[in-house]
Motif scaffolding. Structure first.
Motif, PDB file in Angstrom:
ATOM      1  N   ILE A   1       1.162 -25.281  34.424  1.00 55.83           N
ATOM      2  CA  ILE A   1       0.692 -25.507  35.802  1.00 55.83           C
ATOM      3  C   ILE A   1       0.813 -24.248  36.666  1.00 55.83           C
ATOM      4  N   GLY A   2       1.144 -23.125  36.015  1.00 57.09           N
ATOM      5  CA  GLY A   2       1.164 -21.862  36.746  1.00 57.09           C
ATOM      6  C   GLY A   2       2.421 -21.632  37.561  1.00 57.09           C
ATOM      7  N   GLU A   3       3.503 -22.355  37.217  1.00 58.40           N
ATOM      8  CA  GLU A   3       4.790 -22.141  37.897  1.00 58.40           C
ATOM      9  C   GLU A   3       5.878 -21.862  36.863  1.00 58.40           C
TER      10      GLU A   3
ATOM     11  N   ALA B   1      -3.428 -20.890  27.494  1.00 59.19           N
ATOM     12  CA  ALA B   1      -2.996 -21.402  28.801  1.00 59.19           C
ATOM     13  C   ALA B   1      -2.670 -20.258  29.765  1.00 59.19           C
ATOM     14  N   MET B   2      -2.115 -19.170  29.240  1.00 54.98           N
ATOM     15  CA  MET B   2      -1.775 -18.043  30.120  1.00 54.98           C
ATOM     16  C   MET B   2      -3.017 -17.284  30.582  1.00 54.98           C
ATOM     17  N   MET B   3      -3.980 -17.106  29.682  1.00 54.69           N
ATOM     18  CA  MET B   3      -5.150 -16.301  30.036  1.00 54.69           C
ATOM     19  C   MET B   3      -6.072 -17.015  31.018  1.00 54.69           C
TER      20      MET B   3
ATOM     21  N   VAL C   1       7.242 -25.317  28.916  1.00 53.10           N
ATOM     22  CA  VAL C   1       5.821 -25.209  28.548  1.00 53.10           C
ATOM     23  C   VAL C   1       4.973 -25.835  29.657  1.00 53.10           C
ATOM     24  N   GLY C   2       5.411 -26.977  30.169  1.00 43.77           N
ATOM     25  CA  GLY C   2       4.690 -27.659  31.249  1.00 43.77           C
ATOM     26  C   GLY C   2       4.628 -26.810  32.500  1.00 43.77           C
TER      27      GLY C   2
END
Ligand code: NDP
Length: 259
Positions: free
Chosen positions: A96-98, A140-142, A91-92
């Motif tokens: 952070i986009g990785e 978080a994804m959008m 999830v973390g």
């Protein structure tokens, strides 16, 4: 897939996932445990699957019986095999986009938007619901940079004041509440895109089984105002399973590379 107990909805989900694995030619195993399985016993099964080289990815179907601590079980799953993407490490990374994996339901919603040609860049996405499984990771994804994202995101929940005034601002409204037909036409902007994650079984004497599945959105009335809307059943549900399969293939590929 690990299934504890005999919750009818969980049994259906596990069966559907197993069937999809078979269709795709993937080896799949269902570990079915009785309702009264001790937490210790379940944790032992998870540890066994972590070290089983013939298994690239697995999940423990939620919800678990009340005597088992879900968090403990999720934390015990090897993040490299966590194809549901529920482990805090995964999830973390997603946040952070990785991402190692993407959580299946939000990823299914995102793919549905992308493959339907819905432009998300700079659009106002309103997510109704803040669960760890759908609402929070969806938001978080959008908000990430890149295709299928780059949105301006608002998250609303049961403590939100004047919810309709916010949902009416949504270019893209994603609803994950678990409240049958909650979102009505007056809560939606003309021309909005509406994605209904809700899956609720309601009584229906006219249905052969005496019940049927409905979403969180009053589909028949809301669809008249939308430019696109996803149905229940047949919308986000199948997408979730596809993304779970994609995560499993990715896990197998990563395992092959690191061998
Ligand atoms: P949760 O019950 O964990 O979360 C529901 C969220 O909705 C909460 O954040 C809650 O707010 C919010 N909510 C509830 N009532 C209201 C209200 N009256 N006004 C505003 N917000 C409200 O559910 P999940 O996120 O796990 O699931 C949501 C739905 O999606 C369910 O129907 C579930 O079956 C379905 N689902 C479908 C999947 C699929 O693959 N199609 C996968 C996963 C879920 P608060 O936090 O304040 O309590």
């Amino acid at each position: 897939m690990v299934l504890v107990g005999s919750d009818p909805a969980s049994e259906v989900y596990v069966r559907m996932k197993g069937k999809k694995c078979e269709e795709l030619g993937m080896h799949s195993v269902t570990v079915a445990l009785p309702e009264d399985t001790a937490e210790e016993e379940l944790l032992k099964k998870v540890t066994g699957l972590n070290s089983d080289k013939s298994i690239h990815g697995f999940l423990v179907q939620l919800p678990l019986p009340k005597h088992i601590d879900e968090k403990k079980v999720i934390n015990a799953i090897d993040p490299k095999k966590d194809v549901d993407c529920f482990h805090p490490a995964n999830v973390g990374k997603m946040l952070i986009g990785e991402p190692e994996f993407l959580p299946a339901t939000p990823a299914g919603v995102q793919q549905m938007l992308v493959r339907s040609g819905v432009d998300t860049k700079g659009k106002h996405v309103v997510v109704v619901g803040r669960s760890n499984i759908v609402g929070k990771p969806m938001a978080a994804m959008m908000v990430q940079k890149g295709d299928g994202a780059d949105s301006t995101v608002t998250v609303v929940h049961s403590r939100t004041k004047d919810l309709p005034s916010i949902t009416r601002q949504a270019d893209i409204l994603i609803v994950a509440m678990g409240k049958p037909n909650f979102v009505t036409a007056d809560m939606v902007k003309e021309g909005a895109v509406v994605i209904d994650v809700g899956t609720n079984r309601v009584e229906d004497p006219a249905a052969p089984s005496g019940s049927r599945l409905v979403g969180d959105v009053d589909f028949d009335n809301v669809k008249k105002k939308t430019s696109a809307i996803s149905p229940v059943p047949g919308g986000v549900g199948p997408m979730t399973i596809c993304m779970l399969m994609a995560n499993t293939v990715a896990a197998a590929e990563k395992a092959a590379v690191s061998r």
